[in-house]
Design a protein around this motif. Sequence first.
Motif, mmCIF file in Angstrom:
data_model
loop_
_atom_site.group_PDB
_atom_site.id
_atom_site.type_symbol
_atom_site.label_atom_id
_atom_site.label_comp_id
_atom_site.label_asym_id
_atom_site.label_seq_id
_atom_site.Cartn_x
_atom_site.Cartn_y
_atom_site.Cartn_z
ATOM 1 N N ARG A 22 39.281 30.424 -73.792
ATOM 2 C CA ARG A 22 38.234 29.452 -73.426
ATOM 3 C C ARG A 22 37.287 30.112 -72.429
ATOM 4 N NH1 ARG A 22 40.276 23.490 -74.640
ATOM 5 N NH2 ARG A 22 41.637 24.172 -76.309
ATOM 6 N N HIS A 32 21.123 28.277 -71.418
ATOM 7 C CA HIS A 32 20.978 27.132 -72.326
ATOM 8 C C HIS A 32 20.256 27.519 -73.614
ATOM 9 C CE1 HIS A 32 19.168 23.172 -73.554
ATOM 10 N NE2 HIS A 32 20.416 22.813 -73.372
ATOM 11 N N GLY A 44 25.139 31.676 -77.712
ATOM 12 C CA GLY A 44 25.578 31.339 -79.061
ATOM 13 C C GLY A 44 25.791 32.574 -79.912
ATOM 14 N N THR A 58 36.924 29.140 -77.753
ATOM 15 C CA THR A 58 36.221 27.879 -77.526
ATOM 16 C C THR A 58 35.270 28.125 -76.364
ATOM 17 O OG1 THR A 58 38.138 26.618 -78.245
ATOM 18 C CG2 THR A 58 36.459 25.421 -77.010
ATOM 19 N N ALA A 59 33.979 28.057 -76.627
ATOM 20 C CA ALA A 59 32.975 28.375 -75.603
ATOM 21 C C ALA A 59 32.228 27.113 -75.207
ATOM 22 C CB ALA A 59 32.001 29.405 -76.132
ATOM 23 N N TYR A 60 31.968 26.978 -73.926
ATOM 24 C CA TYR A 60 31.195 25.849 -73.416
ATOM 25 C C TYR A 60 29.925 26.365 -72.763
ATOM 26 C CZ TYR A 60 35.334 23.003 -74.181
ATOM 27 O OH TYR A 60 36.385 22.335 -74.754
ATOM 28 N N LEU A 62 27.213 25.783 -70.293
ATOM 29 C CA LEU A 62 26.897 24.954 -69.122
ATOM 30 C C LEU A 62 25.627 25.453 -68.433
ATOM 31 C CD1 LEU A 62 30.584 24.499 -67.891
ATOM 32 C CD2 LEU A 62 29.138 22.787 -68.989
ATOM 33 N N GLY A 63 24.658 25.833 -69.249
ATOM 34 C CA GLY A 63 23.340 26.184 -68.722
ATOM 35 C C GLY A 63 22.540 24.918 -68.463
ATOM 36 N N VAL A 64 21.901 24.840 -67.322
ATOM 37 C CA VAL A 64 21.073 23.683 -66.977
ATOM 38 C C VAL A 64 19.680 24.181 -66.579
ATOM 39 C CG1 VAL A 64 20.743 21.753 -65.378
ATOM 40 C CG2 VAL A 64 23.029 22.255 -66.270
ATOM 41 N N TRP A 76 29.555 24.226 -60.568
ATOM 42 C CA TRP A 76 30.272 25.014 -61.577
ATOM 43 C C TRP A 76 31.761 24.736 -61.621
ATOM 44 C CZ3 TRP A 76 34.197 28.589 -60.971
ATOM 45 C CH2 TRP A 76 34.524 28.908 -59.650
ATOM 46 N N GLU A 79 32.945 21.372 -63.367
ATOM 47 C CA GLU A 79 32.636 21.359 -64.803
ATOM 48 C C GLU A 79 33.521 22.348 -65.564
ATOM 49 O OE1 GLU A 79 28.411 21.717 -65.479
ATOM 50 O OE2 GLU A 79 28.013 19.754 -64.599
ATOM 51 N N ARG A 82 37.506 21.252 -65.966
ATOM 52 C CA ARG A 82 37.809 20.302 -67.041
ATOM 53 C C ARG A 82 37.883 20.965 -68.410
ATOM 54 N NH1 ARG A 82 32.866 17.139 -64.818
ATOM 55 N NH2 ARG A 82 33.907 16.042 -63.152
ATOM 56 N N ARG A 83 37.148 22.054 -68.566
ATOM 57 C CA ARG A 83 37.027 22.680 -69.877
ATOM 58 C C ARG A 83 37.987 23.842 -70.077
ATOM 59 N NH1 ARG A 83 32.470 20.147 -68.405
ATOM 60 N NH2 ARG A 83 31.120 19.307 -70.029
#
Lengths: 224, 224
Positions: A22, A32, A44, A58-60, A62-64, A76, A79, A82-83
């Motif tokens: 992960r 993002h 991506g 599994t990649a998340y 979290l760019g804002v 950071w 967030e 949790r992942r």
Amino acid sequence: VVSPDVVSPDVVSPDTPGPDLRICFVGDSLVHGDGGTSVGGWVGRLVAMTQERGLRVTAYNLGVCGDTSRAIAARWYEEAERRLAAGDDQRIVFSFGVNDAAVLADGQRLLPAERSAVYLAAILRGASEAGWPALVVGPPSVADPAHTARLAELSQALQKVCTQAGAAYVPVIEAVAGSAQWRAALDANDGVHPVDAGYELLAETVAAGGWWDWLAGRGTAAAT
Amino acid sequence: VVSPDVVSPDVVSPDTPGPDLRICFVGDSLVHGDGGTSVGGWVGRLVAMTQERGLRVTAYNLGVCGDTSRAIAARWYEEAERRLAAGDDQRIVFSFGVNDAAVLADGQRLLPAERSAVYLAAILRGASEAGWPALVVGPPSVADPAHTARLAELSQALQKVCTQAGAAYVPVIEAVAGSAQWRAALDANDGVHPVDAGYELLAETVAAGGWWDWLAGRGTAAAT
């Protein structure tokens, strides 16, 4: 808002073999993927390249948009926690700087490089305490030469923090600033966020700059 | 971890014309797009369709694998607030249920439908107080018939909550459960997360089920 009294099990995890890797990618609008199409920017593309090597990832993302190192330092951990909790191999990637080094209409710089370095040092201490190997991708160049000069200086400051913290660092600014593909991709959009061809180059630069070694657990080699 | 003492301005916002529409998609692994390739599941496809209509959209995928309505209720607000603050038009989409209705090895269901409904009602109250129009996408069917039957019941319970709260609801379970394309896409993976063809169908189902009306501000019409 209700408090979490249990952590949900990952009831529906896929059956792909191998350890469940992960990765959280935490950063700004370049993380993002703004300016590119729905493929998800360099993140991506890098994740797709990683999955193509047969790794179960599994990649998340979290760019804002608009985030500085200060905003990232504030959000950071919760967030990511949790992942990453349910994974076998928990990793974290940070990338920021273009907002830190921006100068507003009043001539004020959002954050001087020394402040960005302090925030990154705090972030990397937290990642180390959590047991999550960290990799930092430096800021790329932008169309504006003065902004790019500040980003080059910031990249060096961030690299120094990573070296001291034992975290991997992938500088990208020299590779992309010298690339006609990158400059054309910036010019085709807003001068800061490239179109797809730029994200393609950025993904390749990160992949060639220590990504595979870091995934294999020899992460700090990339910081040299 | 450092506290945020300022909110970062969106220094590097793109130059696309029109109001800056920001949408957070909060949910589980189906929101995250597990099982599909890097296009980003139904969320990525729906966002691409929306951008193709010329809308300036910044979308954040806040799907977390394994999340139930309880886990989402605990995290959604703070994650969304950071991402929506800078937009002109702030929207939020929720989708969950497949984990809530899962039965563990010991025969225990993770959450009964009544609990899921309570969590959703709390979430929608929060969204309403924040001023963010909300749309809920119901859970689709899975390969297991007993699990699917529980999801059909849950979908009705969630729809009732949305009607009472004045939020838009897009039920998808009947449309996909009757589709050979959907069932083949589930069978090609793990029976819960479809491969790309399934996410394609899900995106089309949401688009046809009230998405455009909701975006145009006539959101609750979709709940009828």
